[in-house]
Design an enzyme around this catalytic site. Structure first.
Site, PDB file in Angstrom:
ATOM      1  N   LYS A 151      69.207 -57.298  -7.736  1.00  0.00           N
ATOM      2  CA  LYS A 151      69.435 -55.860  -7.972  1.00  0.00           C
ATOM      3  C   LYS A 151      70.326 -55.724  -9.221  1.00  0.00           C
ATOM      4  CE  LYS A 151      67.104 -54.278  -4.432  1.00  0.00           C
ATOM      5  NZ  LYS A 151      65.878 -53.506  -4.642  1.00  0.00           N
ATOM      6  N   ASP A 162      69.581 -50.474  -0.241  1.00  0.00           N
ATOM      7  CA  ASP A 162      70.617 -50.151  -1.226  1.00  0.00           C
ATOM      8  C   ASP A 162      71.987 -49.941  -0.566  1.00  0.00           C
ATOM      9  OD1 ASP A 162      68.745 -50.383  -3.201  1.00  0.00           O
ATOM     10  OD2 ASP A 162      68.391 -48.226  -3.409  1.00  0.00           O
ATOM     11  N   GLY A 218      66.189 -50.215 -13.300  1.00  0.00           N
ATOM     12  CA  GLY A 218      64.981 -50.970 -12.974  1.00  0.00           C
ATOM     13  C   GLY A 218      63.822 -50.042 -12.659  1.00  0.00           C
ATOM     14  N   ARG A 269      60.902 -40.036  -9.956  1.00  0.00           N
ATOM     15  CA  ARG A 269      59.473 -39.729  -9.750  1.00  0.00           C
ATOM     16  C   ARG A 269      59.142 -38.312 -10.184  1.00  0.00           C
ATOM     17  NH1 ARG A 269      61.339 -43.881  -6.983  1.00  0.00           N
ATOM     18  NH2 ARG A 269      59.884 -45.398  -6.126  1.00  0.00           N
ATOM     19  N   ARG A 277      66.767 -58.938 -14.715  1.00  0.00           N
ATOM     20  CA  ARG A 277      65.962 -58.623 -13.516  1.00  0.00           C
ATOM     21  C   ARG A 277      64.495 -59.036 -13.680  1.00  0.00           C
ATOM     22  NH1 ARG A 277      67.866 -52.957 -11.256  1.00  0.00           N
ATOM     23  NH2 ARG A 277      66.737 -53.762  -9.461  1.00  0.00           N
TER      24      ARG A 277
HETATM   25  C1  S3P Z   1      63.804 -48.040  -5.748  1.00  0.00           C
HETATM   26  C2  S3P Z   1      63.320 -49.005  -4.917  1.00  0.00           C
HETATM   27  C3  S3P Z   1      64.135 -50.054  -4.327  1.00  0.00           C
HETATM   28  C4  S3P Z   1      65.618 -49.789  -4.483  1.00  0.00           C
HETATM   29  C5  S3P Z   1      65.976 -49.275  -5.830  1.00  0.00           C
HETATM   30  C6  S3P Z   1      65.216 -47.989  -6.139  1.00  0.00           C
HETATM   31  C7  S3P Z   1      62.877 -47.019  -6.257  1.00  0.00           C
HETATM   32  O1  S3P Z   1      63.806 -51.286  -4.942  1.00  0.00           O
HETATM   33  O2  S3P Z   1      66.380 -50.934  -4.176  1.00  0.00           O
HETATM   34  O3  S3P Z   1      67.374 -49.000  -5.903  1.00  0.00           O
HETATM   35  O4  S3P Z   1      63.342 -45.972  -6.759  1.00  0.00           O
HETATM   36  O5  S3P Z   1      61.665 -47.227  -6.161  1.00  0.00           O
HETATM   37  P1  S3P Z   1      62.428 -52.040  -4.635  1.00  0.00           P
HETATM   38  O6  S3P Z   1      61.482 -51.772  -5.737  1.00  0.00           O
HETATM   39  O7  S3P Z   1      62.814 -53.476  -4.570  1.00  0.00           O
HETATM   40  O8  S3P Z   1      61.882 -51.509  -3.341  1.00  0.00           O
END
Ligand code: S3P
Length: 423
Positions: free
Chosen positions: A331, A304, A83, A16, A111
């Site tokens: 994941k 996580d 992701g 972020r 994913r």
């Molecule tokens: C993350 C959100 C989580 C987490 C991932 C990182 C993020 O997933 O499991 O490792 O940085 O916003 P979700 O989007 O399913 O909440």
């Protein structure tokens, strides 16, 4: 495990900071930056969009370009294994007046992306998911966006953040409501970048368009990385470990609560806030653990940490039942199947449910040849299991820890007095 350690910067918060810094106006400085592969994928993505980012040691300097300064990328943006990179950058690009293609490695290509494609399309973007069933690669044809009210079916910080990044560039009010509150790093950091965001429980509102202003962000240690060391210390007899300057955001501290409930001997010293994020020290000593039942919101706050929680459960007395964890199947790997498969190789008794696991604790684990399933958190969890198992454990594909914690094995080796060898 004896001693005091720091862990790499929080991966989630760093994504972020890089993104908001890149698309804010003016300069952003990052302190305590750590070059994990996922965060570097975000840096490269932002560079491809025309942002100058200088990294030197643990310092980062970003010359923010503002929304209008984002440039059309010359090629495919490779999000690697991340992701968060793909979903958040999709939110940024949804409003830009050009087309861009986002792709990733074989894990990321499996994913689901419909969860971001659908809300961003409702706001006015046109997005093609070229993989089967709404999977990557994504081609984003940005367009002028309008604010919308989104009710998410699953709690997801990545989806929420993608929508907020689009909402900042959209005209009018964007509202995101989640069924349960996911991690709130984006909301906190947006305020630090001068944005007006209203948060009320599970609802976030943003009125667009809004420009962000560059700032200075100090990154705290990643509790999700610390979790492997914390559980290792809880399990290895005679341990006394302190993890310094780690993030203690309440949307992330579920593992600490669950471990305490299992009988873990933990203490926390809160040390105020750094860049809007609570920080502190966690101390853990080894103790006997007992099985627990986990589901719903309690699990979301430790989402996580599922792989390492499973390791703790397999060594605890009695059964642990983890349910409501269906998201873990999508994941970096199918973490439910991966943990069931690998824990069984170590001699644990595990029953796989569609949305979780039942682990019958109290078995003495015995060393085995294990597989990381190409997933950093599975690799680290298995290394901790290997540390407490009788005999030798080998984890194949362990280099994947570079995604979030390069140097993890060296750290575990130092703390354990030489029990880990990196081949
Ligand atoms: C993350 C959100 C989580 C987490 C991932 C990182 C993020 O997933 O499991 O490792 O940085 O916003 P979700 O989007 O399913 O909440």
């Amino acid at each position: 495990l004896i001693g005091s350690v720091g862990v790499p910067a929080d991966k989630s918060i760093a994504h972020r900071a890089i993104i908001l810094g890149s698309f804010a106006k003016g300069e952003t400085r990052l302190r305590n930056f750590f070059p994990g592969a996922d965060n570097l994928a975000t840096v490269e993505a932002c560079r491809m969009l025309g942002v100058e980012i200088g990294l030197e040691g643990s310092e980062g300097r970003i010359r923010g370009v503002g929304w209008e300064g984002i440039g059309e990328p010359a090629g495919v943006i490779d999000c690697g294994n991340s992701g968060t990179t793909m979903r958040l950058i999709a939110g940024v690009l949804a409003a830009r007046p050009f087309s861009a293609r986002l792709d990733g490695d074989s894990s990321l290509r499996r994913r689901p992306m419909a969860r971001v494609v659908e809300p961003l399309s409702r706001m006015g973007a046109r997005i093609e998911a070229l993989g089967e069933g709404g999977r990557p690669p994504l081609v984003i044809h940005g367009a002028p966006l309008r604010g919308c009210h989104h009710e998410l079916k699953i709690a997801s910080a990545q989806v929420k953040s993608a929508i907020l990044l689009a909402g900042l560039q959209a005209k009018g009010l964007t509202v995101v409501e989640e069924p349960a509150k996911s991690r709130d790093h984006t909301e906190r950091m947006l305020s630090a970048f001068g944005a007006r965001v209203a948060v009320e429980g599970r609802k976030v509102e943003i009125f667009g368009p809004q420009e962000l202003e560059g700032t200075e962000v100090e990154l705290v240690g990643d509790l999700s990385s610390a979790a492997f060391l914390i559980v290792a210390a809880a399990l290895v007899p005679g341990s006394d470990l302190r993890v310094e300057r780690v993030g203690l955001n309440p949307t992330r501290t579920g593992l600490l609560d669950l471990l305490a409930e299992m009988g873990g001997d933990l203490s926390l010293v809160r040390q105020g806030e750094v860049a809007g994020e609570p920080v502190g020290m966690v101390e853990v000593r080894s103790s006997e653990l007992k099985g627990i039942e986990v589901g719903g919101e309690r699990l979301l706050r430790a989402i996580d940490e599922f792989p390492i929680l499973c390791v703790a459960a397999s060594l605890a007395e009695g059964d642990t039942r983890i349910t409501g964890a269906g998201e873990l199947r999508v994941k970096e790997s199918d973490r439910i199947a991966a943990m069931a498969c690998e824990l069984r190789k170590l001699g644990a008794r595990v029953e796989e449910l569609s949305d979780g696991l039942v682990i019958r604790g109290g078995e003495r684990l015995r060393g085995a040849r294990l597989e990381s399933h190409g997933d950093h958190r599975i690799a680290m969890a298995l290394a901790v299991a290997g540390l407490v198992a009788r005999g030798e454990t080998e984890v194949e594909g362990a280099e994947v820890v570079a995604v979030s914690f390069p140097g993890f094995f060296e750290c575990l080796n130092l703390l354990s007095g030489g029990a880990v060898e990196v081949a």
